[in-house]
Write an enzyme that holds these catalytic residues in place. Structure first.
Site, mmCIF file in Angstrom:
data_model
loop_
_atom_site.group_PDB
_atom_site.id
_atom_site.type_symbol
_atom_site.label_atom_id
_atom_site.label_comp_id
_atom_site.label_asym_id
_atom_site.label_seq_id
_atom_site.Cartn_x
_atom_site.Cartn_y
_atom_site.Cartn_z
ATOM 1 N N GLU A 115 118.389 -12.730 89.639
ATOM 2 C CA GLU A 115 119.819 -12.845 89.936
ATOM 3 C C GLU A 115 120.075 -13.442 91.315
ATOM 4 O O GLU A 115 121.010 -14.231 91.493
ATOM 5 C CB GLU A 115 120.456 -11.451 89.854
ATOM 6 C CG GLU A 115 121.939 -11.428 90.124
ATOM 7 C CD GLU A 115 122.488 -10.015 90.026
ATOM 8 O OE1 GLU A 115 123.438 -9.710 90.766
ATOM 9 O OE2 GLU A 115 121.961 -9.216 89.221
ATOM 10 N N ASP A 116 119.241 -13.088 92.308
ATOM 11 C CA ASP A 116 119.555 -13.422 93.701
ATOM 12 C C ASP A 116 118.590 -14.387 94.374
ATOM 13 O O ASP A 116 118.809 -14.752 95.527
ATOM 14 C CB ASP A 116 119.595 -12.136 94.541
ATOM 15 C CG ASP A 116 120.722 -11.216 94.125
ATOM 16 O OD1 ASP A 116 121.693 -11.705 93.518
ATOM 17 O OD2 ASP A 116 120.629 -10.006 94.390
#
Length: 726
Positions: A115-116
């Site tokens: 996600e990051d």
């Protein structure tokens, strides 16, 4: 990225980004000059907690996952100023302390990388396998750039679907939310409130349903502090000034230990303090708090039988509060919870609650599905049947949730319905008459059971039998009920009920909606759900299906201006299917009166009524006298040569199981066909049945009535004699 993470200078995540070399990244993490302060000690704490539950666990994969996570998140910081890697480490430590197995911990360390950071799912799969990849993907949020305002509900939908195949997805999400809630103080108050509200409405109920009480109770307290700060401070003051009225829990614990020791029962007696929300609820319920109200006694034993031995000793040596006794060992909760609950009073009247369970039950009560380890590990190397994974909780709530979410295509509908569904925090089990079990939320009705069992096929439901007795669709079910759903055309319709099912008539559906044909009408397929069904539906699946059908069939919402009673027969000339001969013009309608349903060889007479039709009555019918009093002239009527006839009978009986089945069997054996039937709700254990029957020969009427009277429980059968209500 979580709500508390920032990445100064980091480029935004995009599709088609350049892939990174994980081997080179791993070597840099191990050998590079970058200082990681005490972070290696943190993974050591995770390893120690993991080995406490799984002594033989292979920690190499955890070290490998940590190296990838640390290097991937390097340069990212939380809003608190801490390096971002502290978040996945904290989440992993929470799960390790609950006893999660290695695969879950590995995915937890990596849960924000896709996600990051620039790590991709394909790289996670290549390095750690399909299971870890699935778990990481399950908790990865959808991007707002793609979904806009629908990103949050669609992310939860994605997680729930993933949880349906592997409950460990939600375990990671719950631990992730717990750590974020612990550190939420750096956020703006309005954002704290928004996150706390979602946690209260969605995450806490999910923690309860998955049995993860350790996470649920702490989440409840953190949400309580944000959403109800004044009550929280008041509760904290009450706990700080703990009441000293009466004996303390310590004193009673000593008495319990001595009692069990004298009974030669090996048990560990602990004091289990209530958490803030529990104290708040107890204070609202009891008013003034006593010393024993601030906690419970927890008795841990080795075997199930020891639980009942402890219960016997406590109820013998102390005064039991019978209304507080619950046996969740014989009947576990839907979230795996098992324990005996009781309350006992000492000599001075102080009451203390006691929980009795085995050590294994306690572990499951605290950690729920996390305590199962890998619930999908094949037993003795055997693969699951049909390649499907069994829900390790209790089949019911998760399956229902996954079923109805497919119909809620609109994100707002899904989000609203999800919160409403999760707010129903108790579950019951009911048993279809043809076998199996249905898990339903407490307060569910026959409408909910119909849609849970038949899906859209429940549109044709016209009534139900609950524990063998006819019941309206609005009937609220209780745990353990046996339910047989009656469909207009379906597998649940008994052979002898071909006509009787439709005859649930005016009382068959909730609120008296249309559930069967009226007297004199041929039975047709059920018209579908009425709007009143929505008032009795508790499950999202039922409400969504009913609303969808009503939207697709708007004509069903129209109420006709009038609904005249259907004629019993229509003549063509002087003789028609009513088997009567009337000296009237060819186009005159002739029908048998529904109030007395005459049959050959009854003495009959007719009267012209509104619309120019002729209604034929038995000579002794009370309507004949009223017609004569109104000055209406009788019409000469005689019977034709046909033997077939239609008649309405009233049967009075005492209520008992299988009565309807026995009556309809007697009617079928006598050769009569049920045109329609109506069974009124029991009154003082007495039930009234109304049957409109088609007989092949009027001569068989007397024998039919005798056969119906011979059915056990039936004390009277008679012909219709009274004018029906207008």
């Amino acid at each position: 990225m979580s709500a508390e993470a920032t990445s100064p200078g980091a480029r935004s995540r995009r599709r088609g980004r350049t892939s990174i070399d994980l081997r080179r990244l791993g070597r840099a993490a191990l050998l590079g000059p970058a200082s990681r302060d005490r972070l290696p000690d943190a993974i050591g704490h995770v390893a120690d907690a993991h080995r406490a539950h799984h002594p033989d666990a292979d920690l190499l994969v955890l070290g490998k996952a940590y190296v990838l996570a640390e290097m991937s998140h390097r340069g990212q910081f939380r809003k608190s100023g801490e390096p971002y890697i502290t978040h996945p480490l904290a989440v992993t430590l929470i799960l390790a302390e609950l006893g999660a197995e290695t695969t879950t911990l590995t995915a937890s360390l990596l849960h924000d990388t896709v996600e990051d950071t620039d790590v991709t799912l394909d790289q996670v799969r290549a390095e750690f396998g399909d299971e870890v990849c699935y778990l990481v993907d399950g908790v990865t949020k959808l991007e707002k750039v793609d979904y806009g305002a629908a990103a949050e509900p669609e992310t939860f939908r994605k997680m729930l679907v993933a949880t349906g195949n592997d409950v460990r997805v939600m375990s990671i999400k719950l631990a992730d939310r717990l750590h974020n809630m612990r550190t939420l103080g750096v956020m703006r108050p309005e954002k704290q409130a928004r996150i706390a509200k979602v946690t209260h409405d969605v995450l806490i109920p999910l923690a309860e349903r998955l049995g993860v009480q350790a996470l649920k109770t702490e989440l409840e307290d953190l949400v309580f502090a944000i959403l109800q700060p004044e009550e929280y401070e008041r509760t904290r003051a009450v706990i700080a000034d703990r009441a000293t009225t009466g004996p303390s829990l310590d004193t009673i614990a000593v008495d319990v230990r001595r009692t069990l020791r004298e009974a030669d029962i090996s048990a560990e007696v602990l004091i289990r303090p209530r958490h803030f929300v529990s104290v708040h609820r107890a204070r609202l319920k009891r008013g003034e708090m006593r010393g024993t109200d601030f906690g419970r006694l927890l008795v841990l034993v080795g075997e199930d039988a020891d639980c009942y031995a402890v219960l016997g000793e406590l109820h013998t040596c102390f005064t039991p509060v019978i209304s507080e006794f619950k046996d969740f060992i014989a009947a576990p909760k839907y979230n795996l919870y098992q324990s005996l609950h009781t309350a006992v009073a000492g000599l001075d009247g102080a009451v203390v609650e006691v929980l009795i369970r085995t050590h294994q039950m306690h572990r499951v009560a605290e950690a729920g599905v996390v305590a199962l380890g890998n619930p999908y590990t094949p037993v003795d190397g055997a693969e699951p049947a049909d390649g499907e994974r069994a829900d390790p909780t209790r089949p019911g709530w998760l399956s229902r949730l996954l079923a109805w979410q497919e119909s809620a295509t609109d994100p707002d509908t899904f989000w609203t319905t999800l919160r409403a569904d999760l707010a129903q925090d108790r579950e019951i089990s009911v048993f279809p008459a043809d076998g199996g079990m249905l898990g339903l939320p407490a307060g569910a009705t026959c409408v909910d059971a119909a849609y849970a069992q038949y899906g859209d096929g429940a549109h044709g439901c016209i009534g139900a039998r609950v524990n063998g007795r006819l019941a309206t669709l609005s009937t609220v079910l209780v745990d353990g009920d046996t339910v047989q759903l009656l469909l207009a055309q379906g597998p649940v319709q008994a052979p002898g009920d071909a006509g009787g099912v439709g005859g649930l008539g005016d009382s068959g559906g909730p609120g008296g909606e249309r559930t069967g044909p009226k007297a004199g009408q041929a039975q047709e397929a059920a018209p579908g759900p009425s709007p009143e069904w929505l008032d009795h539906a508790r499950t999202p699946a039922a409400r969504i299906a009913i609303a969808g059908w009503l939207a697709a069939n708007p004509e069903s919402l129209k109420v006709p201006e009038s609904e005249p009673r259907a004629p019993g027969a229509v003549t063509a000339g002087r003789r028609g299917v009513a088997n009567v001969v009337v000296d009237v013009p060819e186009d005159t309608t002739v029908r048998l009166a529904g109030c007395c349903t005459p049959v050959p060889p009854d003495d009959v007479t007719g009267f012209l009524v509104r619309g120019g039709a002729v209604t034929v009555h038995r000579a002794e019918c009370s309507a004949v006298g009223r017609m004569a009093a109104l000055g209406r002239s009788p019409v000469v009527v005689s019977w034709g040569d046909e033997a077939e006839c239609r008649v309405t009978l009233y049967a009075e009986s005492f209520g008992r199981p299988r009565l309807l089945a026995d009556l309809t069997e007697a009617i079928a054996t006598a050769g009569a066909a049920i045109v329609s039937a109506n069974v009124e709700p029991p009154s003082e254990q007495r039930v009234r049945h109304t049957y409109t029957l088609q007989l092949p020969d009027a001569a068989g009427l007397a024998g039919l009535m005798r056969a119906m009277r011979d059915v056990p429980g039936v004390f009277d059968v008679r012909r219709a004699q009274h004018e029906p209500a207008s």
